[in-house]
Design a protein around this motif. Sequence first.
Motif, short mmCIF file in Angstrom:
data_model
loop_
_atom_site.label_atom_id
_atom_site.label_comp_id
_atom_site.label_asym_id
_atom_site.label_seq_id
_atom_site.Cartn_x
_atom_site.Cartn_y
_atom_site.Cartn_z
N SER A 55 0.85 -1.19 0.00
CA SER A 55 0.00 0.00 0.00
C SER A 55 0.89 1.24 0.00
O SER A 55 1.86 1.32 0.75
CB SER A 55 -0.93 0.01 1.21
N MET A 56 0.53 2.20 -0.85
CA MET A 56 1.39 3.37 -1.08
C MET A 56 0.55 4.65 -1.09
O MET A 56 0.08 5.09 -2.15
CB MET A 56 2.15 3.20 -2.39
N PRO A 57 0.34 5.27 0.07
CA PRO A 57 -0.41 6.53 0.13
C PRO A 57 0.53 7.74 0.04
O PRO A 57 1.70 7.67 0.43
CB PRO A 57 -1.07 6.47 1.50
N SER A 58 -0.01 8.85 -0.45
CA SER A 58 0.80 10.08 -0.44
C SER A 58 -0.05 11.30 -0.75
O SER A 58 -1.16 11.19 -1.26
CB SER A 58 1.95 10.00 -1.45
N TYR A 59 0.51 12.45 -0.42
CA TYR A 59 -0.06 13.75 -0.76
C TYR A 59 1.10 14.63 -1.19
O TYR A 59 2.19 14.58 -0.61
CB TYR A 59 -0.75 14.39 0.45
N LEU A 60 0.88 15.45 -2.20
CA LEU A 60 1.92 16.40 -2.59
C LEU A 60 1.31 17.71 -3.04
O LEU A 60 0.22 17.76 -3.61
CB LEU A 60 2.83 15.81 -3.68
N ASP A 61 2.04 18.78 -2.75
CA ASP A 61 1.67 20.13 -3.15
C ASP A 61 2.74 20.61 -4.11
O ASP A 61 3.86 20.94 -3.70
CB ASP A 61 1.57 21.03 -1.92
N ALA A 62 2.39 20.65 -5.38
CA ALA A 62 3.36 21.03 -6.41
C ALA A 62 3.29 22.51 -6.77
O ALA A 62 3.88 22.93 -7.77
CB ALA A 62 3.15 20.18 -7.66
N GLY A 63 2.61 23.28 -5.97
CA GLY A 63 2.52 24.71 -6.23
C GLY A 63 1.26 25.05 -7.02
O GLY A 63 0.28 25.56 -6.48
N ASP A 64 1.27 24.77 -8.32
CA ASP A 64 0.11 25.05 -9.17
C ASP A 64 -1.01 24.04 -8.95
O ASP A 64 -2.15 24.29 -9.34
CB ASP A 64 0.51 25.04 -10.64
N TRP A 65 -0.70 22.90 -8.37
CA TRP A 65 -1.71 21.87 -8.12
C TRP A 65 -1.29 21.03 -6.92
O TRP A 65 -0.11 20.98 -6.58
CB TRP A 65 -1.91 20.97 -9.36
N ASP A 66 -2.26 20.43 -6.28
CA ASP A 66 -1.96 19.48 -5.23
C ASP A 66 -2.86 18.26 -5.44
O ASP A 66 -3.89 18.34 -6.12
CB ASP A 66 -2.09 20.08 -3.84
N ALA A 67 -2.46 17.15 -4.87
CA ALA A 67 -3.18 15.91 -5.13
C ALA A 67 -2.86 14.90 -4.04
O ALA A 67 -1.85 14.98 -3.35
CB ALA A 67 -2.79 15.34 -6.49
N ALA A 68 -3.77 13.93 -3.91
CA ALA A 68 -3.58 12.87 -2.92
C ALA A 68 -4.11 11.57 -3.50
O ALA A 68 -4.94 11.55 -4.41
CB ALA A 68 -4.30 13.20 -1.62
N GLY A 69 -3.62 10.47 -2.96
CA GLY A 69 -4.10 9.18 -3.43
C GLY A 69 -3.39 8.04 -2.75
O GLY A 69 -2.46 8.23 -1.96
#
Length: 331
Positions: A55-69
């Motif tokens: 199982s591989m969860p993560s969240y990232l904020d790339a500046g122009d967009w952010d995402a999780a999954g």
Amino acid sequence: METLLLDSGDVDENARMADVVRAVEDAFEAYERGNAQMPPKSYIDLPQYNGDFRSMPSYLDAGDWDAAGVKWVNVHPDNPADHGLPTVLGTMIYSDPETAFPLAIMDGTTLTMKRTGAAAAVATDYLAVEDATSLGIVGAGVQSYTQLEAISEVRPIEEVVVSDLDEERIERFVDAFGDRFDVRSGSISEAGHCDVLSTVTPVEEPIVGPDDVGERTHVNAIGADAAGKHELADDLLVAATIVIDDHAQCTHSGEVNVPYAEGVLTDGDIYGEIGQLVVGDLAGRTDETGVTVFDSTGLAIQDVAAAHVVYEQARKNDAGYEFGMIDPGRQ
């Protein structure tokens, strides 16, 4: 609000490789700058089935967009022969970070291949010679295809040498790319003397030694994804400039895991993480750099970055199937 269901064909069509490479580079930068959360990959071992779940969860904020999954993925080596299924199967749940709404459920197998190729391309862009035109590949399985697709986005690859014990797999690879590249079969050493080498095998005994690579070859070590796997000889690793994707994962299950556990390699032998090159804290290839190795274990942030590309493009293309998984009236 509806959830988008995307099968392997949808993911393949909407994961434009150039966009995935850029998104994965953004993910490495976000992680290095502390703008991402990525708990350690967790494993469920199933020796009775010769396989495991991860199982591989993560969240990232790339500046122009952010995402999780989160990606739920397996490795079952007996699947192709015993069940007619791929060795690796994956499912990706892509969520809105603000509301946690599941924006999409998508095939994670194709997504994994795309983002793994993209990670190798990012490393190649920073570590390979600028005028690299030849690519060697050891292992002609499914991952080899996206290695070529991705790396050719960052270098003008013309010649491809592929090495595999299975001649039929080589023939399929040549048939797939023969109209775009000068592709031929060759030995491991012939592949290793290309400007760039990607190794994508599951071996536990090293198959690439120091004499099998050129003086300035960049190596993407992709195959090691579990403890005990080991494609590159220890003396090759000791002499090379080693860049990793994540210290915890690489020392546990990456290309360096075996020599690191045995004390052959220490932290002092690791040049740095790929994110440090992306943000400019460490230099990439210089005129003095010899053989370089990128130890790629595959990070959850890469999956989220690739899923972001797929979801946004699928929405533009009206791809996939929408369904009401969540009833907003039931609060």
